[in-house]
Design an enzyme around this catalytic site. Structure first.
Site, PDB file in Angstrom:
ATOM      1  CG  HIS A  74     -28.826   1.829 -49.206  1.00 34.97           C
ATOM      2  ND1 HIS A  74     -28.901   0.623 -48.703  1.00 34.97           N
ATOM      3  CD2 HIS A  74     -29.339   2.564 -49.259  1.00 34.97           C
ATOM      4  CE1 HIS A  74     -29.612   1.880 -47.676  1.00 34.97           C
ATOM      5  NE2 HIS A  74     -29.588   2.469 -48.653  1.00 34.97           N
ATOM      6  CB  CYS A 134     -27.035   5.035 -46.723  1.00 33.24           C
ATOM      7  SG  CYS A 134     -28.845   5.289 -45.493  1.00 33.24           S
ATOM      8  CG  HIS A 168     -29.632   7.112 -50.067  1.00 32.13           C
ATOM      9  ND1 HIS A 168     -30.225   5.762 -49.896  1.00 32.13           N
ATOM     10  CD2 HIS A 168     -29.807   7.671 -50.894  1.00 32.13           C
ATOM     11  CE1 HIS A 168     -30.469   5.652 -50.551  1.00 32.13           C
ATOM     12  NE2 HIS A 168     -30.476   6.179 -51.870  1.00 32.13           N
ATOM     13  CG  ASP A 219     -32.900   7.693 -47.559  1.00 32.47           C
ATOM     14  OD1 ASP A 219     -34.393   6.865 -48.059  1.00 32.47           O
ATOM     15  OD2 ASP A 219     -32.808   5.981 -46.734  1.00 32.47           O
ATOM     16  CG  HIS A 220     -36.396   6.625 -44.880  1.00 31.57           C
ATOM     17  ND1 HIS A 220     -35.547   5.927 -43.732  1.00 31.57           N
ATOM     18  CD2 HIS A 220     -36.797   6.120 -46.172  1.00 31.57           C
ATOM     19  CE1 HIS A 220     -35.954   4.751 -44.608  1.00 31.57           C
ATOM     20  NE2 HIS A 220     -36.338   5.046 -45.712  1.00 31.57           N
ATOM     21  CE1 TYR A 226     -38.009   6.784 -50.660  1.00 26.54           C
ATOM     22  CE2 TYR A 226     -38.120   5.462 -48.726  1.00 26.54           C
ATOM     23  CZ  TYR A 226     -36.887   5.821 -49.697  1.00 26.54           C
ATOM     24  OH  TYR A 226     -36.166   5.364 -49.851  1.00 26.54           O
TER      25      TYR A 226
HETATM   26  C1  DNO Z   1     -34.170   2.419 -48.690  1.00 28.84           C
HETATM   27  C2  DNO Z   1     -33.801   2.946 -49.009  1.00 28.84           C
HETATM   28  C3  DNO Z   1     -32.930   0.564 -49.755  1.00 28.84           C
HETATM   29  C4  DNO Z   1     -32.468   1.335 -50.550  1.00 28.84           C
HETATM   30  C5  DNO Z   1     -32.116   0.097 -51.194  1.00 28.84           C
HETATM   31  C6  DNO Z   1     -31.327  -0.201 -52.400  1.00 28.84           C
HETATM   32  O1  DNO Z   1     -35.188   3.673 -48.128  1.00 28.84           O
HETATM   33  O2  DNO Z   1     -32.653   3.532 -48.995  1.00 28.84           O
HETATM   34  O3  DNO Z   1     -34.905   0.187 -49.758  1.00 28.84           O
HETATM   35  O4  DNO Z   1     -33.162   1.953 -51.570  1.00 28.84           O
HETATM   36  O5  DNO Z   1     -31.371  -0.667 -50.860  1.00 28.84           O
HETATM   37  O6  DNO Z   1     -30.233  -1.090 -52.735  1.00 28.84           O
END
Ligand code: DNO
Length: 392
Positions: free
Chosen positions: A233, A271, A298, A351-352, A368
């Protein structure tokens, strides 16, 4: 693409039954209560697999199998830690869980200065504000050297912020910065963070890269042996903070990682939000360039300011053209299908998400919320469906 949803296990305020209503089929989760460095036993993994299956899902991605700070620092005798890590990998593979997302960020994970920045149309978002981060580093952590890491304008604004801040403002800033650490772990206070930074002194970019290479050399052969997919990530934000080097922030970094130990098992979590916060990163171009190594996505968007600040935009708004990114991912899936790969579908998750409507009352993990993510997932699923049909 496999629609997936991050679930924090029994710590999560959102239940699997509720997640079923989002339409997701994959669950992205971790065993958050096992301390870093310990083995994930087969029994505990099996119980989680079973729990997720009973609810009608597949545990398709581990996020994360965390890496002990000692490995990141290359600190002392690491044989046991590497053995434990490999054992956890074997135990996961034995239960049919093959995709592992992890990060190599020293000490902190994603970092924001504001967890509830109002959005024009209502609701709130996560924000990283350069002047507040600079104030935190320079005045709360007493790290004068941080002045070199921000423009003089940002440093001046940091001083103004600090001079006008109340104790409550400073506490809130600390809490916000700590919020990205996953699971139920203790967050650092100022003193704790200062102490935790000490062992990182002298670890520059090259040293961190050397430790990262060693990690990959230790684990990628085991991943290959079991058909596993590791996907790093990116750093969030994609820049050094707290004087700690961050080495997964742009195309060159990713290229270095994927070439350090070349293997299909050594891949990337694309991401779009983390990488999207660096103006030098062109997300559709990154998606195309590293397509073959993207094992997980993500999808999220950010809107950037000139001074390095950014905030999380709605999933289809913001600076990244998400439609083009999704098109690249679909192109890669088609390629995988054509070469006969059974695992051609790329797992992705929204994501988020903005905190919207009733989210504000639900006390979910920062970033989240249920409704905000559901909105993101629904919009992105529409894009995926429309592009997939157009390509038929
Ligand atoms: C944030 C996530 C990160 C991710 C870690 C993976 O929301 O995308 O916290 O889980 O960095 O290790």
């Amino acid at each position: 693409m496999l629609d997936s949803w991050r679930w924090y296990g029994d710590l999560d305020k959102i239940t699997l039954g509720e997640i079923a209503q989002t339409g997701a089929s994959g669950i992205v989760t971790s065993l958050h209560d096992i301390p870093y460095g310990e083995v994930w036993s087969r029994d505990v993994i099996a119980a989680r697999v079973e729990q997720v299956q009973q609810a009608g899902f597949v545990w398709n991605v581990v996020e994360s199998l965390p890496i002990h700070e000692k490995i990141k620092r290359g600190d002392g005798e690491l044989t046991q830690l590497f053995d434990n890590y490999r054992q956890s990998m074997r135990n996961l593979a034995a239960q049919g869980v093959y995709t592992i997302c992890y990060n190599f960020m020293p000490l902190l994970d994603w970092t924001r200065t504001d967890l509830a920045e109002p959005v024009k149309t209502g609701g709130s978002c996560l924000r990283f504000e350069s002047r507040k981060m600079a104030a935190f580093e320079i005045y709360l952590l007493d790290r004068e050297a941080a002045m070199d890491d921000y423009s003089s304008e940002v440093c001046q604004q940091a001083k103004v912020w600090f001079d006008h801040s109340t104790t409550a403002d400073r506490d809130l800033l600390l809490q916000s910065i700590m919020a990205g650490l996953p699971g139920a772990y203790d967050r650092f206070d100022i003193e704790g963070l200062k102490q935790a930074l000490i062992p990182y002194q002298g670890i520059d970019r090259d040293a961190l890269r050397a430790n990262y290479r060693r990690f990959l050399e230790e684990i990628i052969p085991t991943a290959e042996e079991h058909g596993m997919r590791f996907c790093v990530h990116p750093d969030d934000p994609p820049r050094d903070i707290l004087g700690l080097p961050r080495i997964v922030s742009n195309a060159d970094d990713i290229d270095w990682i994927l070439s350090a130990v070349p293997s299909v098992a050594n891949g990337l979590t694309l991401c779009t939000g983390s990488l999207g916060a660096n103006p030098a990163n062109d997300l559709p171009a990154l998606a195309a360039r590293f397509a073959e190594k993207i094992h997980f996505a993500h999808l999220r968007n950010v809107r950037k300011d000139e001074d390095g600040s950014f905030e999380e935009a709605a999933h289809l708004e913001g600076d990244t053209d998400m439609v083009v990114v999704v098109a690249e991912l679909l192109k890669e899936e088609a390629r995988r299908r054509d070469v006969g790969r059974e695992d051609h579908s790329i797992p992705w998750r929204p994501d988020h998400g903005h905190e919207l409507l009733n989210d504000v009352y639900s006390g979910t993990h920062p970033g989240y919320p249920l409704i905000g993510r559901l909105r993101g997932m629904a919009e992105l699923r529409g894009v995926i469906r429309a592009l997939s049909q157009a390509n038929r």
